[in-house]
Design a protein around this motif. Sequence first.
Motif, short mmCIF file in Angstrom:
data_model
loop_
_atom_site.label_atom_id
_atom_site.label_comp_id
_atom_site.label_asym_id
_atom_site.label_seq_id
_atom_site.Cartn_x
_atom_site.Cartn_y
_atom_site.Cartn_z
N VAL A 397 0.77 -1.23 -0.08
CA VAL A 397 -0.12 -0.02 -0.03
C VAL A 397 0.87 1.06 -0.05
O VAL A 397 0.34 2.49 -0.28
CB VAL A 397 -0.79 0.00 1.20
CG1 VAL A 397 -1.92 -1.22 1.09
CG2 VAL A 397 -0.23 -0.18 2.25
N ASP A 398 2.24 1.09 0.23
CA ASP A 398 3.09 2.39 0.17
C ASP A 398 4.53 2.13 0.06
O ASP A 398 4.78 0.70 -0.25
CB ASP A 398 2.92 2.90 1.69
CG ASP A 398 3.31 1.87 2.91
OD1 ASP A 398 4.25 1.15 2.59
OD2 ASP A 398 2.66 2.21 3.82
N ASN A 399 5.38 2.82 -0.13
CA ASN A 399 6.73 2.55 -0.52
C ASN A 399 7.59 1.89 0.63
O ASN A 399 8.80 1.71 0.56
CB ASN A 399 7.66 3.65 -0.92
CG ASN A 399 6.86 4.32 -2.43
OD1 ASN A 399 6.62 3.53 -3.00
ND2 ASN A 399 6.88 5.61 -2.44
N MET A 400 6.92 1.99 1.91
CA MET A 400 7.64 1.27 3.06
C MET A 400 7.21 -0.13 3.26
O MET A 400 7.62 -0.68 3.98
CB MET A 400 7.27 1.91 4.33
CG MET A 400 7.29 3.60 4.31
SD MET A 400 8.83 4.13 4.26
CE MET A 400 9.63 3.45 5.85
N GLY A 401 6.73 -0.69 2.27
CA GLY A 401 6.33 -2.28 2.55
C GLY A 401 5.10 -2.76 3.31
O GLY A 401 5.08 -3.91 3.60
N GLY A 402 4.28 -1.67 3.55
CA GLY A 402 3.04 -1.99 4.09
C GLY A 402 2.04 -2.75 3.44
O GLY A 402 1.87 -2.59 2.31
#
Length: 425
Positions: A397-402
């Motif tokens: 869902v985001d660039n943080m790997g969530g």
Amino acid sequence: MKLHCEVEVVSRQLPALGLRNRGKGVRAVLSLCQQAPRTQPRPRAGGERGGQHPACLFISTLKDKLGTRYEQLKENIEQFFTKFVDEGKATVRLKEPPVDICLSKANSSSLKGFLSAVRLAHRGCDIEAPLLTLTPVKTSEFEKFKTKMVITSKKDYPLSKNFPYSLEHLQTSYCGLVRVDMRMLSLKNLRKLDLSHNHIKKLPATIGDLIHLQELNLNDNHLESFSVALCQSTLQKSLRSLDLSKNKIKALPVQFCQLQELTDLKLDDNELIQLPFKMGHLTNLRFLSAARNKLPFLPSEFKNLSLEYLDLFGNIFEQPKVLPVIKLQMPLTLLESSARTVLYNRIPYGSHIIPFHLCQDLDTAKTCVCGRFCLSCFIQGTTTMNLHSVAHTVVLVDNMGGTEAPVVSYFCSLACYVNSCDMLK
């Protein structure tokens, strides 16, 4: 007079012999012809009876252009079956030979005109339309049975002639269309309609009259909404795939979840600020993509989905709020109490029974985690859900790997909220 359609000739004698018909029609041209005196034998089915130049029915296929002739229509038709004539289907039952001529995939208006002429021939009346001479059908006649047409430029778009009525797949992309061509809406056999990469701003409700439509691609247009009328049309039973990506849609109506045959739904690159809170009703949905929108959270019924693929990348998901939003009121208002009773007991309602604004209130009622309903008296809480619990494959869902997203839940009473405190933590 000619009719282009699919034809299956069913012999009523076969069941008595323990045999069955093939059960599939073939593309054919039906001609209502003036039978001329014969100088040589011709292929036919049925004996010669009646007047000097009676009307006859001539059926030609691509494999048999000489065709089969059914002579002497006068007083030789046992029954017409026309219940589905508006869908391009009808059956003509002959007395002799004992066959049923089953017609399908015909233009409904052409079919009605052809059947009217056959009825006149059966009654022995004069037919206003000129009758054809009995000649073999040309191969070019069968080109009208085109089932797929792909148009990808303005210069190829037909302006002066209609689309072939037999089309099942029509693509008109990059044609600069600002509205849906009404000629497309007469293609009753259409199963796939691709209007991607145009400038369409609004959809006509009559798209819902395409009773066989299974795939609708509206990618890269200028749509700002998807109407309630389409959600409540025959698309409820036919539509399997819908692509609304790259438009300007901010919200979908709650009735959108009545399209319960949907398996694939693409909503990428819109301006969605929320998904329909009854998303859980889309029990057949397997592919959902709503990337790059403005979704702050997911509806509570999202947890009821069972997906194979889910993409919610690039939304503005908010952090769950620590404190709930409390809108409880005791005692319940008469409106709230009545609404809960109607919904809990599944009492039918409609604008012909109660005012329209009350129907809207009932349609947009929240569902408590206990399964009961609430209108404007509830507690709203937010929790986090791992998207792998509803989908096998999840795009981050985001660039943080969530792979987690906030979900809004509603509670009809303080007791329900207290019992679910552990979940909200």
